[in-house]
Design an enzyme around this catalytic site. Structure first.
Site, mmCIF file in Angstrom:
data_model
loop_
_atom_site.group_PDB
_atom_site.id
_atom_site.type_symbol
_atom_site.label_atom_id
_atom_site.label_comp_id
_atom_site.label_asym_id
_atom_site.label_seq_id
_atom_site.Cartn_x
_atom_site.Cartn_y
_atom_site.Cartn_z
ATOM 1 N N HIS A 162 0.854 -1.193 0.000
ATOM 2 C CA HIS A 162 0.000 0.000 0.000
ATOM 3 C C HIS A 162 0.891 1.245 0.000
ATOM 4 O O HIS A 162 2.035 1.203 0.439
ATOM 5 C CB HIS A 162 -0.898 -0.035 1.242
ATOM 6 N N ALA A 163 0.337 2.356 -0.466
ATOM 7 C CA ALA A 163 1.147 3.567 -0.663
ATOM 8 C C ALA A 163 1.780 4.108 0.611
ATOM 9 O O ALA A 163 2.799 4.797 0.547
ATOM 10 C CB ALA A 163 0.295 4.644 -1.339
ATOM 11 N N VAL A 164 1.201 3.832 1.786
ATOM 12 C CA VAL A 164 1.830 4.353 3.010
ATOM 13 C C VAL A 164 2.933 3.440 3.545
ATOM 14 O O VAL A 164 3.640 3.806 4.470
ATOM 15 C CB VAL A 164 0.808 4.597 4.164
ATOM 16 N N LYS A 165 3.084 2.255 2.957
ATOM 17 C CA LYS A 165 4.014 1.273 3.522
ATOM 18 C C LYS A 165 5.453 1.525 3.024
ATOM 19 O O LYS A 165 5.711 2.498 2.352
ATOM 20 C CB LYS A 165 3.531 -0.138 3.212
ATOM 21 N N ILE A 166 6.363 0.608 3.372
ATOM 22 C CA ILE A 166 7.801 0.829 3.142
ATOM 23 C C ILE A 166 8.139 1.020 1.659
ATOM 24 O O ILE A 166 8.849 1.938 1.285
ATOM 25 C CB ILE A 166 8.619 -0.369 3.692
#
Ligand SMILES: *Cc1c(COP(=O)(O)O)cnc(C)c1O
Length: 391
Positions: free
Chosen positions: A190-194
């Site tokens: 997902h876009a907020v992940k690493i």
């Protein structure tokens, strides 16, 4: 001052010119889905994470669902996870019609507590109903007690599905998360992940049979390879459905972004580590409980979560949150304990069931941490937090 500043989000993707070129190349190619890039991404991800098999999926939620199904989770099964996680860690069991329960956290690591797990297993054994699958979560990117959990899994006969949505690139006892101990490890892109594929997930496993089952579940339970058919070969057009699967595939567009981002994983990781170290130094004298450092575990630093220490400041977490947001800082709270959600309360859980996760939640505040955060941004976050805590 704050009016001149841009809003500082708690997390944000970093997209490079190379990422854009990789995605564009796919858009100009013959395949938008089921082409060559997804297997390349899987291969590279498996190599980087020391895994025998990696499967790209539409998102980590789909991956958790598939992992449960791969172990036969269904009506009558029992799954345990951590209450300090995103909803998907528990919902996946309910998708399968199974029962869900939680194991309270270790307040130091904020991960599923090892002692709590061991005690709950012993009780469950005495009552005659052990879990089929346990889903520990590498909260904020810090690997959970994998070696000890493997020991418990072998002793009590459950499978470990590690929710490593926060932990891409993390390490446990010098080995990458995803390489060992868990039966299946699930990563989120997902876009907020690493690293990100926009939406996306990756599953790793050491077991070829599990990998094959996951492959079937990902794409309608269907095989096209004549060598795998159970029925008669009627012609070159034949495909055979062998179980009830889904369309949980990743597109080539997503895979191109994910593969390109994977090339920068080490650099992105190093920057997160530096920023976490700097937060530790700059926040040391404030009335806060800082994230634990655990020997022989390298966090991926998806989140930097502080707890407001009420014995050293009269200012409540909600007040600090509002003041930080008013200063243009996108602080967040991870997580509202899953069992306290209305949906889970309606299934019989209530406040007080997992007191350590609940106490942690009352005090937790996630500070911005992402590759685009400048030193100046970080100083501004720290200065704002200092004045918010001063009352
Ligand atoms: C983000 C996340 C998920 C779900 O990931 P998606 O890729 O958005 O489906 C699951 N578990 C945890 C702990 C997460 O943070």
């Amino acid at each position: 001052m704050s009016s001149e500043r841009r809003f500082i989000p708690y997390s944000r993707q970093e997209v490079s010119a190379e990422d854009i070129a990789a995605v564009t190349a796919v858009l100009q190619s013959d395949f938008l889905t089921q082409g060559p890039v997804t297997p390349q991404f899987e291969h590279a991800f498996a190599q980087r994470h020391g895994a025998a098999h990696a499967l790209a999926v539409a998102n980590a939620t789909a991956g958790l669902h598939m992992a449960c199904l791969a172990f036969g989770v269904g009506p009558g099964s029992l799954v345990w996870t951590s209450p300090n996680s995103f909803l998907a860690s528990a919902n996946c069991a309910l998708y399968c019609g199974a029962d869900i329960d939680f194991v309270d956290i270790d307040p130091a690591t904020r991960n599923m507590g090892l002692a709590a797990l061991a005690a709950k297993l012993e009780q469950a054994k005495q009552r005659g109903r052990l879990p089929d699958v346990v889903i520990p979560v590498d909260f904020a990117g810090l690997p959970c007690d994998l070696r000890e959990m493997r020991g418990l899994a072998d002793r009590y006969g459950f499978r470990i599905v590690e929710d490593a949505s926060h932990a891409t690139g993390a390490a446990y006892e010098g080995q990458p998360v995803g390489s060992r101990h868990a039966d299946i490890t699930v990563f989120s892109l997902h876009a907020v992940k690493i690293i990100t594929a926009g939406e996306g997930g990756m599953l790793t496993t050491a077991d070829a049979e599990i990998a094959e089952r996951l492959r079937l579940l990902r794409s309608h339970g269907m095989v096209r390879d004549a060598g795998q058919f159970t029925g008669a070969q009627q012609g070159g057009w034949v495909y055979e459905q062998q179980l009830l699967g889904f369309n949980y595939r990743m597109t080539e567009i997503q895979a191109a972004l994910g593969l390109s981002q994977l090339q920068r994983l080490d650099a992105l990781q190093a920057r997160r580590q530096q920023m976490a170290d700097r937060y530790d130094r700059l926040l040391a004298d404030l009335p806060l409980i800082l994230p634990a450092r655990v020997p022989r575990r390298t966090s991926a630093w998806h989140l930097y979560v502080v707890e407001i220490d009420g014995s050293r400041t009269p200012v409540a977490r909600a007040e600090v949150f509002d003041r930080m947001r008013a200063a243009g800082i996108g602080v967040h709270v991870h997580y509202i304990p899953i069992h306290t959600q209305p949906f889970y309360r309606a299934r019989g859980f209530s406040a007080g069931d997992f007191p350590l996760a609940e106490r942690y939640y009352q005090r937790a505040l996630t500070l911005p941490l992402h590759p685009g955060l400048t030193q100046d941004d970080q100083q501004y976050v720290v200065d704002s937090l200092r004045s918010a805590l001063a009352g």
